[in-house]
Design a protein around this motif. Sequence first.
Motif, PDB file in Angstrom:
ATOM      1  N   GLN A  80       0.845  -1.181   0.000  1.00 16.65           N
ATOM      2  CA  GLN A  80       0.000   0.000   0.000  1.00 16.65           C
ATOM      3  C   GLN A  80       0.892   1.247   0.000  1.00 16.65           C
ATOM      4  O   GLN A  80       1.654   1.472   0.922  1.00 16.65           O
ATOM      5  CB  GLN A  80      -0.888   0.018   1.255  1.00 16.65           C
ATOM      6  CG  GLN A  80      -1.817   1.195   1.344  1.00 16.65           C
ATOM      7  CD  GLN A  80      -3.077   0.996   0.516  1.00 16.65           C
ATOM      8  OE1 GLN A  80      -3.314  -0.105   0.024  1.00 16.65           O
ATOM      9  NE2 GLN A  80      -3.845   2.045   0.353  1.00 16.65           N
ATOM     10  N   VAL A  81       0.788   2.039  -1.049  1.00 16.52           N
ATOM     11  CA  VAL A  81       1.578   3.258  -1.146  1.00 16.52           C
ATOM     12  C   VAL A  81       0.903   4.348  -0.334  1.00 16.52           C
ATOM     13  O   VAL A  81      -0.306   4.577  -0.450  1.00 16.52           O
ATOM     14  CB  VAL A  81       1.713   3.701  -2.614  1.00 16.52           C
ATOM     15  CG1 VAL A  81       2.452   5.030  -2.694  1.00 16.52           C
ATOM     16  CG2 VAL A  81       2.453   2.637  -3.415  1.00 16.52           C
ATOM     17  N   GLN A  82       1.672   5.016   0.472  1.00 21.58           N
ATOM     18  CA  GLN A  82       1.148   6.141   1.240  1.00 21.58           C
ATOM     19  C   GLN A  82       2.036   7.354   1.067  1.00 21.58           C
ATOM     20  O   GLN A  82       3.264   7.238   1.002  1.00 21.58           O
ATOM     21  CB  GLN A  82       1.069   5.790   2.725  1.00 21.58           C
ATOM     22  CG  GLN A  82      -0.052   4.831   3.065  1.00 21.58           C
ATOM     23  CD  GLN A  82      -0.219   4.659   4.569  1.00 21.58           C
ATOM     24  OE1 GLN A  82       0.759   4.645   5.300  1.00 21.58           O
ATOM     25  NE2 GLN A  82      -1.442   4.517   5.015  1.00 21.58           N
ATOM     26  N   ALA A  99       7.050   9.454   0.817  1.00 28.70           N
ATOM     27  CA  ALA A  99       6.350   8.370   0.117  1.00 28.70           C
ATOM     28  C   ALA A  99       6.846   7.023   0.619  1.00 28.70           C
ATOM     29  O   ALA A  99       8.052   6.761   0.641  1.00 28.70           O
ATOM     30  CB  ALA A  99       6.580   8.488  -1.379  1.00 28.70           C
ATOM     31  N   LYS A 132       1.563  14.545  -4.947  1.00 33.57           N
ATOM     32  CA  LYS A 132       1.216  13.459  -5.861  1.00 33.57           C
ATOM     33  C   LYS A 132       2.478  12.750  -6.317  1.00 33.57           C
ATOM     34  O   LYS A 132       3.497  13.391  -6.576  1.00 33.57           O
ATOM     35  CB  LYS A 132       0.479  13.995  -7.090  1.00 33.57           C
ATOM     36  CG  LYS A 132      -0.054  12.893  -8.007  1.00 33.57           C
ATOM     37  CD  LYS A 132      -0.631  13.464  -9.294  1.00 33.57           C
ATOM     38  CE  LYS A 132       0.435  13.757 -10.310  1.00 33.57           C
ATOM     39  NZ  LYS A 132      -0.127  14.065 -11.638  1.00 33.57           N
ATOM     40  N   ARG A 156       3.828   9.568  -8.993  1.00 32.78           N
ATOM     41  CA  ARG A 156       3.521   8.589 -10.032  1.00 32.78           C
ATOM     42  C   ARG A 156       4.429   7.385  -9.847  1.00 32.78           C
ATOM     43  O   ARG A 156       5.658   7.524  -9.771  1.00 32.78           O
ATOM     44  CB  ARG A 156       3.714   9.190 -11.420  1.00 32.78           C
ATOM     45  CG  ARG A 156       3.577   8.168 -12.555  1.00 32.78           C
ATOM     46  CD  ARG A 156       3.153   8.841 -13.827  1.00 32.78           C
ATOM     47  NE  ARG A 156       1.823   9.436 -13.713  1.00 32.78           N
ATOM     48  CZ  ARG A 156       1.263  10.194 -14.660  1.00 32.78           C
ATOM     49  NH1 ARG A 156       1.932  10.439 -15.780  1.00 32.78           N
ATOM     50  NH2 ARG A 156       0.067  10.699 -14.495  1.00 32.78           N
ATOM     51  N   SER A 157       3.830   6.209  -9.782  1.00 36.20           N
ATOM     52  CA  SER A 157       4.603   4.992  -9.674  1.00 36.20           C
ATOM     53  C   SER A 157       5.069   4.555 -11.062  1.00 36.20           C
ATOM     54  O   SER A 157       4.259   4.410 -11.978  1.00 36.20           O
ATOM     55  CB  SER A 157       3.754   3.876  -9.048  1.00 36.20           C
ATOM     56  OG  SER A 157       4.416   2.623  -9.173  1.00 36.20           O
ATOM     57  N   ARG A 210       0.354   4.161 -11.860  1.00 40.46           N
ATOM     58  CA  ARG A 210      -0.708   4.852 -11.133  1.00 40.46           C
ATOM     59  C   ARG A 210      -0.182   6.109 -10.453  1.00 40.46           C
ATOM     60  O   ARG A 210       1.002   6.211 -10.136  1.00 40.46           O
ATOM     61  CB  ARG A 210      -1.300   3.923 -10.071  1.00 40.46           C
ATOM     62  CG  ARG A 210      -2.150   2.781 -10.601  1.00 40.46           C
ATOM     63  CD  ARG A 210      -2.671   1.967  -9.431  1.00 40.46           C
ATOM     64  NE  ARG A 210      -3.423   2.799  -8.484  1.00 40.46           N
ATOM     65  CZ  ARG A 210      -3.789   2.404  -7.274  1.00 40.46           C
ATOM     66  NH1 ARG A 210      -3.478   1.189  -6.859  1.00 40.46           N
ATOM     67  NH2 ARG A 210      -4.472   3.194  -6.478  1.00 40.46           N
ATOM     68  N   ASP A 211      -1.108   7.043 -10.225  1.00 40.75           N
ATOM     69  CA  ASP A 211      -0.818   8.230  -9.434  1.00 40.75           C
ATOM     70  C   ASP A 211      -1.366   8.022  -8.026  1.00 40.75           C
ATOM     71  O   ASP A 211      -2.471   7.507  -7.849  1.00 40.75           O
ATOM     72  CB  ASP A 211      -1.474   9.475 -10.041  1.00 40.75           C
ATOM     73  CG  ASP A 211      -0.800   9.923 -11.318  1.00 40.75           C
ATOM     74  OD1 ASP A 211      -1.465  10.574 -12.145  1.00 40.75           O
ATOM     75  OD2 ASP A 211       0.393   9.622 -11.490  1.00 40.75           O
ATOM     76  N   PHE A 212      -0.586   8.451  -7.062  1.00 39.89           N
ATOM     77  CA  PHE A 212      -1.005   8.370  -5.668  1.00 39.89           C
ATOM     78  C   PHE A 212      -0.996   9.779  -5.077  1.00 39.89           C
ATOM     79  O   PHE A 212      -0.116  10.588  -5.391  1.00 39.89           O
ATOM     80  CB  PHE A 212      -0.070   7.464  -4.874  1.00 39.89           C
ATOM     81  CG  PHE A 212      -0.102   6.033  -5.324  1.00 39.89           C
ATOM     82  CD1 PHE A 212       0.752   5.583  -6.318  1.00 39.89           C
ATOM     83  CD2 PHE A 212      -1.002   5.144  -4.772  1.00 39.89           C
ATOM     84  CE1 PHE A 212       0.725   4.271  -6.753  1.00 39.89           C
ATOM     85  CE2 PHE A 212      -1.052   3.822  -5.203  1.00 39.89           C
ATOM     86  CZ  PHE A 212      -0.186   3.388  -6.199  1.00 39.89           C
ATOM     87  N   TRP A 213      -1.984  10.043  -4.205  1.00 37.27           N
ATOM     88  CA  TRP A 213      -2.136  11.377  -3.618  1.00 37.27           C
ATOM     89  C   TRP A 213      -2.027  11.294  -2.108  1.00 37.27           C
ATOM     90  O   TRP A 213      -2.457  10.317  -1.481  1.00 37.27           O
ATOM     91  CB  TRP A 213      -3.502  11.956  -3.976  1.00 37.27           C
ATOM     92  CG  TRP A 213      -3.670  12.300  -5.407  1.00 37.27           C
ATOM     93  CD1 TRP A 213      -4.064  11.466  -6.415  1.00 37.27           C
ATOM     94  CD2 TRP A 213      -3.438  13.585  -6.020  1.00 37.27           C
ATOM     95  NE1 TRP A 213      -4.100  12.156  -7.613  1.00 37.27           N
ATOM     96  CE2 TRP A 213      -3.720  13.445  -7.396  1.00 37.27           C
ATOM     97  CE3 TRP A 213      -3.031  14.828  -5.539  1.00 37.27           C
ATOM     98  CZ2 TRP A 213      -3.605  14.516  -8.297  1.00 37.27           C
ATOM     99  CZ3 TRP A 213      -2.917  15.876  -6.431  1.00 37.27           C
ATOM    100  CH2 TRP A 213      -3.202  15.715  -7.791  1.00 37.27           C
TER     101      TRP A 213
END
Length: 117
Positions: A1-3, A24, A96, A98-99, A104-107
């Motif tokens: 889970q990216v946070q 991140a 934000k 980007r992986s 995917r983009d994560f916020w």
Amino acid sequence: QVQLVESGGGSEQAGGSLRLSCAASIYTRCRGDMSWYRQAPGKEREFVSVIGRDGITKYADSVKGRFTISQDNAKNTVYLQMNSLKPEDTAMYYCKMRSTCSGRDFWGQGTQVTVSS
């Protein structure tokens, strides 16, 4: 889970400075561009700045010359140094990432910046 965990927001008077951080939790090899966006009440979210893994940066015209984005690759952390703050900089600031592995983009959850005149 990216946070993504942002910190550093707060209240400041016009002309003052604040420094935002965004850490991140992701494998370093998957970390792509990291950006800052902001959203003021009643307005759409807008781009502020971006930094690539290679260190190349880009800024919105409204913050150019006042804000500086930087990163610590070893810590997967990006910073936004905000100087000469203006009341119009008041907004929720979002990080934000980007992986490069998933695309995917994560916020992040956002951090509030309030600048008083």
